[in-house]
Motif scaffolding. Sequence first.
Motif, PDB file in Angstrom:
ATOM      1  N   GLU A  69       0.825  -1.210   0.000  1.00  0.00           N
ATOM      2  CA  GLU A  69       0.000   0.000   0.000  1.00  0.00           C
ATOM      3  C   GLU A  69       0.862   1.263   0.000  1.00  0.00           C
ATOM      4  OE1 GLU A  69      -3.595   2.104   2.629  1.00  0.00           O
ATOM      5  OE2 GLU A  69      -2.803   0.144   3.208  1.00  0.00           O
ATOM      6  N   LYS A  70       1.842   1.334   0.921  1.00  0.00           N
ATOM      7  CA  LYS A  70       2.693   2.519   1.006  1.00  0.00           C
ATOM      8  C   LYS A  70       3.612   2.654  -0.204  1.00  0.00           C
ATOM      9  CE  LYS A  70       2.974   3.524   5.951  1.00  0.00           C
ATOM     10  NZ  LYS A  70       3.893   3.699   7.112  1.00  0.00           N
ATOM     11  N   ASP A  90       3.311   1.428  -3.316  1.00  0.00           N
ATOM     12  CA  ASP A  90       2.594   1.761  -4.543  1.00  0.00           C
ATOM     13  C   ASP A  90       2.129   3.212  -4.518  1.00  0.00           C
ATOM     14  OD1 ASP A  90       1.551   0.827  -7.075  1.00  0.00           O
ATOM     15  OD2 ASP A  90      -0.441   1.021  -6.195  1.00  0.00           O
ATOM     16  N   ALA A  91       1.632   3.666  -3.360  1.00  0.00           N
ATOM     17  CA  ALA A  91       1.158   5.043  -3.236  1.00  0.00           C
ATOM     18  C   ALA A  91       2.300   6.033  -3.422  1.00  0.00           C
ATOM     19  CB  ALA A  91       0.492   5.254  -1.870  1.00  0.00           C
ATOM     20  N   LEU A  92       3.468   5.739  -2.852  1.00  0.00           N
ATOM     21  CA  LEU A  92       4.622   6.621  -2.979  1.00  0.00           C
ATOM     22  C   LEU A  92       5.063   6.727  -4.438  1.00  0.00           C
ATOM     23  CD1 LEU A  92       6.886   8.328  -1.691  1.00  0.00           C
ATOM     24  CD2 LEU A  92       8.192   6.204  -1.393  1.00  0.00           C
ATOM     25  N   LYS A 141       3.309   6.225  -7.159  1.00  0.00           N
ATOM     26  CA  LYS A 141       2.297   6.959  -7.933  1.00  0.00           C
ATOM     27  C   LYS A 141       2.381   8.461  -7.662  1.00  0.00           C
ATOM     28  CE  LYS A 141      -1.092   3.220  -8.381  1.00  0.00           C
ATOM     29  NZ  LYS A 141      -2.406   2.682  -7.932  1.00  0.00           N
ATOM     30  N   ALA A 142       2.562   8.822  -6.384  1.00  0.00           N
ATOM     31  CA  ALA A 142       2.646  10.242  -6.013  1.00  0.00           C
ATOM     32  C   ALA A 142       3.850  10.910  -6.669  1.00  0.00           C
ATOM     33  CB  ALA A 142       2.723  10.375  -4.490  1.00  0.00           C
TER      34      ALA A 142
END
Length: 370
Positions: A69-70, A72-74, A76-77
């Motif tokens: 979760e962390k 993939d989110a990082l 993408k951001a």
Amino acid sequence: MATSSTGLTGLSAYIKQSPPLDFSIPFEDTWVKDRTIVVTGGASGFGAGFVRRWATNGAVVVIGDVNVEKGDALAKAIRKETGRESAAHFVHCDVTDWQSQVNLFKEAVRLSPHGGIDTVVANAGIQAKDRLQEPGDLSAAEPQSPNFATMDVNVTGVLYTTHLAYYWLPKNPGSKPCNMNSVPDKQRRDRSLILLGSVASLAPIAAAPLYGTSKHAVLGLFRSLRATSHMEGIRVNIVLPYFIDTAIVPPVAKLLLAGGAMGKVEDVVEAATRLVADTRIVGRGIVVGPKVTVKQDDTGEFKLVTKGTEGSTETALWEPYADDWEEVDAFGRRVVKILNAVEQARGWYGWITDVVKLAGHRLFGVGGGS
């Protein structure tokens, strides 16, 4: 016995390292542009700081982490912030699993615009509850098998990463063996391994023997690898953070440290960025602690002084002169004296302030680490 130009004899004469670091010499973040960098444990803490800074300055960063979760989110951001689809990629990786790390490296090569890896950062690390000194029920017929997850991640995981780095870095297209006389802004392709140690690599950590042992092992690995860096052509450097204000430092440790001072993530990122960006640096280490103002006296000792004192320097970065081998213990004593002086200078006010902050964070969710 062989003797070097510095007067060292025996094996020391053959260990080629770049000169001691001068932190007043600037480096450029843009030197990382176009490099492909693999960061294990890159989804949070120091790792996330590394990823964001290097990707922002033009590198292609591949994040390996168990936290999908962390991570993939990082990624993408960062792609959104930089406007580059190649800026950051996330690959699930359990560093304690050999095949998982192999998959990370193979995927990094596939994602690399030039088909190679320039820098590997063995950043993944944990500090699990340390039960080495807690055998449990003493009335039992025999103790249960202990959980050594800290050693699995911090030692075995790092050894896997190192072994894979030594396979893929020399295969990096267009790269050359490390050269202390390189021109950083001209040498785009690199062969660099950064290890993440700790102040626990240099000094014992009370009540955390597993963590201390694991980080001593990482320092031992560094000191061994750097001896042959020039022969193998891979730059090996290490970052040794003091207690830094991140989630890996448990509340009980923060309570014990109350009244002293903790380091900042941005200073760890600064130290690592210098080592990654400047291709002239070979076989060096940087200790990262709380930012302090010091002045060197006639004996070479650093003394804590007030900000603005003539001849003083404000710094959070120190170099342990482990290359001298005879000097490392003296350096350790000097650093500990400085850190103790910080605690004495802050006094009861500092202790109370830190305890109140910690209580607020635990009870009301105020603040937080990275």
